[in-house]
Design a protein around this motif. Structure first.
Motif, PDB file in Angstrom:
ATOM      1  N   SER A 184      14.051 -10.910 -18.545  1.00 24.80           N
ATOM      2  CA  SER A 184      15.107 -11.925 -18.554  1.00 24.80           C
ATOM      3  C   SER A 184      14.508 -13.323 -18.614  1.00 24.80           C
ATOM      4  N   THR A 185      15.265 -14.241 -19.183  1.00 25.43           N
ATOM      5  CA  THR A 185      14.866 -15.645 -19.229  1.00 25.43           C
ATOM      6  C   THR A 185      15.791 -16.442 -18.312  1.00 25.43           C
ATOM      7  N   GLU A 186      15.569 -17.747 -18.235  1.00 20.31           N
ATOM      8  CA  GLU A 186      16.413 -18.600 -17.403  1.00 20.31           C
ATOM      9  C   GLU A 186      17.686 -19.033 -18.122  1.00 20.31           C
ATOM     10  N   TRP A 187      17.835 -18.640 -19.383  1.00 22.08           N
ATOM     11  CA  TRP A 187      19.015 -19.028 -20.155  1.00 22.08           C
ATOM     12  C   TRP A 187      20.009 -17.870 -20.140  1.00 22.08           C
ATOM     13  N   ALA A 188      21.063 -18.005 -19.375  1.00 19.76           N
ATOM     14  CA  ALA A 188      22.017 -16.909 -19.195  1.00 19.76           C
ATOM     15  C   ALA A 188      22.703 -16.532 -20.501  1.00 19.76           C
ATOM     16  N   ASP A 189      23.066 -17.521 -21.317  1.00 24.51           N
ATOM     17  CA  ASP A 189      23.730 -17.221 -22.591  1.00 24.51           C
ATOM     18  C   ASP A 189      22.820 -16.410 -23.511  1.00 24.51           C
ATOM     19  N   ARG A 193      23.161 -12.229 -24.851  1.00 26.53           N
ATOM     20  CA  ARG A 193      23.204 -11.859 -26.268  1.00 26.53           C
ATOM     21  C   ARG A 193      21.977 -11.060 -26.704  1.00 26.53           C
ATOM     22  N   TRP A 194      20.796 -11.420 -26.203  1.00 32.22           N
ATOM     23  CA  TRP A 194      19.554 -10.773 -26.616  1.00 32.22           C
ATOM     24  C   TRP A 194      18.876 -10.113 -25.426  1.00 32.22           C
ATOM     25  N   SER A 195      18.222  -8.987 -25.702  1.00 35.35           N
ATOM     26  CA  SER A 195      17.388  -8.320 -24.710  1.00 35.35           C
ATOM     27  C   SER A 195      15.939  -8.366 -25.187  1.00 35.35           C
ATOM     28  N   ILE A 196      15.032  -8.803 -24.314  1.00 35.44           N
ATOM     29  CA  ILE A 196      13.607  -8.861 -24.636  1.00 35.44           C
ATOM     30  C   ILE A 196      12.940  -7.629 -24.040  1.00 35.44           C
ATOM     31  N   LEU A 197      12.225  -6.872 -24.859  1.00 39.52           N
ATOM     32  CA  LEU A 197      11.540  -5.662 -24.410  1.00 39.52           C
ATOM     33  C   LEU A 197      10.051  -5.793 -24.699  1.00 39.52           C
ATOM     34  N   SER A 198       9.226  -5.621 -23.662  1.00 39.32           N
ATOM     35  CA  SER A 198       7.779  -5.694 -23.846  1.00 39.32           C
ATOM     36  C   SER A 198       7.093  -5.099 -22.630  1.00 39.32           C
ATOM     37  N   ALA A 199       5.883  -4.565 -22.839  1.00 39.16           N
ATOM     38  CA  ALA A 199       5.075  -4.068 -21.726  1.00 39.16           C
ATOM     39  C   ALA A 199       4.273  -5.184 -21.086  1.00 39.16           C
ATOM     40  N   ASP A 200       4.316  -6.378 -21.691  1.00 36.73           N
ATOM     41  CA  ASP A 200       3.553  -7.525 -21.195  1.00 36.73           C
ATOM     42  C   ASP A 200       4.506  -8.710 -21.025  1.00 36.73           C
ATOM     43  N   PRO A 201       5.152  -8.838 -19.862  1.00 38.24           N
ATOM     44  CA  PRO A 201       6.140  -9.905 -19.658  1.00 38.24           C
ATOM     45  C   PRO A 201       5.570 -11.301 -19.874  1.00 38.24           C
ATOM     46  N   ARG A 202       4.344 -11.529 -19.467  1.00 40.51           N
ATOM     47  CA  ARG A 202       3.754 -12.861 -19.626  1.00 40.51           C
ATOM     48  C   ARG A 202       3.642 -13.234 -21.094  1.00 40.51           C
ATOM     49  N   HIS A 203       3.141 -12.312 -21.892  1.00 41.34           N
ATOM     50  CA  HIS A 203       3.015 -12.572 -23.325  1.00 41.34           C
ATOM     51  C   HIS A 203       4.396 -12.707 -23.966  1.00 41.34           C
ATOM     52  N   ALA A 204       5.332 -11.876 -23.543  1.00 42.23           N
ATOM     53  CA  ALA A 204       6.684 -11.919 -24.113  1.00 42.23           C
ATOM     54  C   ALA A 204       7.330 -13.284 -23.889  1.00 42.23           C
ATOM     55  N   LEU A 205       7.212 -13.808 -22.682  1.00 41.70           N
ATOM     56  CA  LEU A 205       7.819 -15.108 -22.384  1.00 41.70           C
ATOM     57  C   LEU A 205       7.077 -16.240 -23.082  1.00 41.70           C
ATOM     58  N   ALA A 206       5.795 -16.037 -23.363  1.00 39.62           N
ATOM     59  CA  ALA A 206       5.065 -17.043 -24.138  1.00 39.62           C
ATOM     60  C   ALA A 206       5.551 -17.067 -25.583  1.00 39.62           C
ATOM     61  N   MET A 207       5.878 -15.887 -26.104  1.00 34.83           N
ATOM     62  CA  MET A 207       6.365 -15.808 -27.483  1.00 34.83           C
ATOM     63  C   MET A 207       7.816 -16.277 -27.578  1.00 34.83           C
ATOM     64  N   VAL A 208       8.643 -15.876 -26.624  1.00 34.56           N
ATOM     65  CA  VAL A 208      10.067 -16.212 -26.671  1.00 34.56           C
ATOM     66  C   VAL A 208      10.302 -17.434 -25.777  1.00 34.56           C
ATOM     67  N   HIS A 209       9.825 -18.562 -26.231  1.00 31.86           N
ATOM     68  CA  HIS A 209       9.989 -19.805 -25.491  1.00 31.86           C
ATOM     69  C   HIS A 209      11.322 -20.459 -25.888  1.00 31.86           C
ATOM     70  N   PRO A 210      11.706 -21.568 -25.256  1.00 33.08           N
ATOM     71  CA  PRO A 210      13.031 -22.160 -25.510  1.00 33.08           C
ATOM     72  C   PRO A 210      13.353 -22.446 -26.965  1.00 33.08           C
ATOM     73  N   VAL A 212      12.250 -20.850 -29.608  1.00 33.57           N
ATOM     74  CA  VAL A 212      12.517 -19.560 -30.245  1.00 33.57           C
ATOM     75  C   VAL A 212      13.905 -19.062 -29.862  1.00 33.57           C
ATOM     76  N   MET A 213      14.262 -19.220 -28.605  1.00 37.15           N
ATOM     77  CA  MET A 213      15.583 -18.782 -28.163  1.00 37.15           C
ATOM     78  C   MET A 213      16.683 -19.570 -28.865  1.00 37.15           C
ATOM     79  N   GLU A 214      16.484 -20.872 -29.020  1.00 36.23           N
ATOM     80  CA  GLU A 214      17.473 -21.691 -29.725  1.00 36.23           C
ATOM     81  C   GLU A 214      17.650 -21.207 -31.159  1.00 36.23           C
ATOM     82  N   ARG A 215      16.542 -20.858 -31.806  1.00 35.76           N
ATOM     83  CA  ARG A 215      16.632 -20.380 -33.193  1.00 35.76           C
ATOM     84  C   ARG A 215      17.346 -19.041 -33.259  1.00 35.76           C
ATOM     85  N   LEU A 216      17.078 -18.166 -32.324  1.00 34.23           N
ATOM     86  CA  LEU A 216      17.714 -16.851 -32.342  1.00 34.23           C
ATOM     87  C   LEU A 216      19.203 -16.930 -32.041  1.00 34.23           C
ATOM     88  N   MET A 217      19.613 -17.932 -31.283  1.00 28.90           N
ATOM     89  CA  MET A 217      21.034 -18.081 -30.983  1.00 28.90           C
ATOM     90  C   MET A 217      21.845 -18.483 -32.209  1.00 28.90           C
TER      91      MET A 217
END
Length: 293
Positions: A184-189, A193-210, A212-217
């Motif tokens: 989960s991220t700090e952006w509730a919206d 809408r999106w679920s992030i799946l990864s075995a490496d949460p640290r790397h996942a959050l580095a890739m899906v930064h704000p 990236v989230m704005e673009r995906l929305m």
């Protein structure tokens, strides 16, 4: 059909083909019986005899098997794309918009190991590519166990663990067997809408930064999924290549690639030759002591 939007299952595709073939066979048997009767009647008549019903039936079934087996082989070897379905349209579209049809399909077959690409039966069709100042983008129909997906991808020079972004409406109930967990991220919206799946949460959050989230929305396709694996940025959706979706998917994949942080590129150098971990495992699988990238 699958509720997760992934298209029909493999057994469903096979069942439809078997039923269609047996339907064709049952309709063709009366015709083959008449043909067999004519053939045997002509041959036996020339010899001064008369063809019996048993001989006619045997010949009819022989002809049915001779015709049925090639049809069955063709049905199971031909995927949902069809032998030439859409190929001419894709080529014409590509040539009119500056895309090329010269890319090598084998470059992408069995390339990714994350769902839904984790299979040993894949085929790439209608592969086109475009190169400009923002890099090279590939669009293709990626057939996974007879089920097609429209895939658009580009590559960045790094090697990172897989990160999947799945619309929450398509999220599977079970966690991936490779150990991925939902993040989960700090952006509730965004989380709704999106679920992030990864075995490496640290790397996942580095890739899906704000950013990236704005673009995906802004994505308007509720069936589209995103995958970061090794250095590949992949967006994909169910079905064959959709020409109306190529440009927006290409725009998205390039935007996401440009948003990969520089420190991620520096901290995760690419594998030799730009190969993926799955491809290198396949290359070294015969080594006695094994190999792990």
């Amino acid at each position: 059909m699958r509720r997760d939007g992934g298209g029909p299952r493999r057994w469903q595709v096979s069942a439809v083909r078997v039923l269609a073939l047996f339907g064709l066979l049952s309709m063709g048997l009366p015709v083959l019986w008449v043909i067999s009767d004519l053939i045997l009647g002509a041959l036996v008549g020339a010899l001064g005899g008369d063809a019996d019903g048993r001989s006619v039936g045997v010949l009819a079934w022989v002809l049915a098997v001779v015709l049925f087996l090639p049809l069955a082989w063709l049905a199971f070897r031909t995927n949902l794309e069809g032998v030439a379905l859409g190929r001419r349209a894709v080529r014409g579209w590509a040539e009119s918009r500056g895309w090329s049809t010269g890319a090598v399909p084998e470059l992408f077959e069995d390339r990714w190991e994350s769902p839904p690409f984790a299979t040993t039966r894949s085929q790439v069709l209608n592969l086109i590519s475009r190169t400009d100042g923002r890099g090279t983008v590939f669009s293709m129909t990626y057939v996974i166990d007879d089920v097609p997906r429209h895939v658009v991808t580009t590559t960045r020079p790094f090697d990172g663990p897989p990160v999947r972004l799945v619309p929450r409406t398509l999220l599977r109930a079970a966690v991936d067997a490779v150990g991925a967990q939902e993040i989960s991220t700090e952006w509730a919206d965004f989380n709704s809408r999106w679920s992030i799946l990864s075995a490496d949460p640290r790397h996942a959050l580095a890739m899906v930064h704000p950013r990236v989230m704005e673009r995906l929305m802004t994505v308007d396709d509720p069936t589209l999924e995103v995958l970061f694996e090794a250095g590949d940025v992949v967006v994909h959706r169910p079905g064959r290549i959709a020409l109306s979706r190529v440009s927006p998917m290409a725009q998205l994949v390039v935007d996401l690639a440009e948003l990969v942080p520089v420190y991620v590129l520096d901290d995760n150098p690419p594998l030799p030759g730009g190969a993926t971990r799955r491809q290198l495992r396949q290359m070294y699988r015969l080594r006695p002591e094994g190999w792990r990238p």
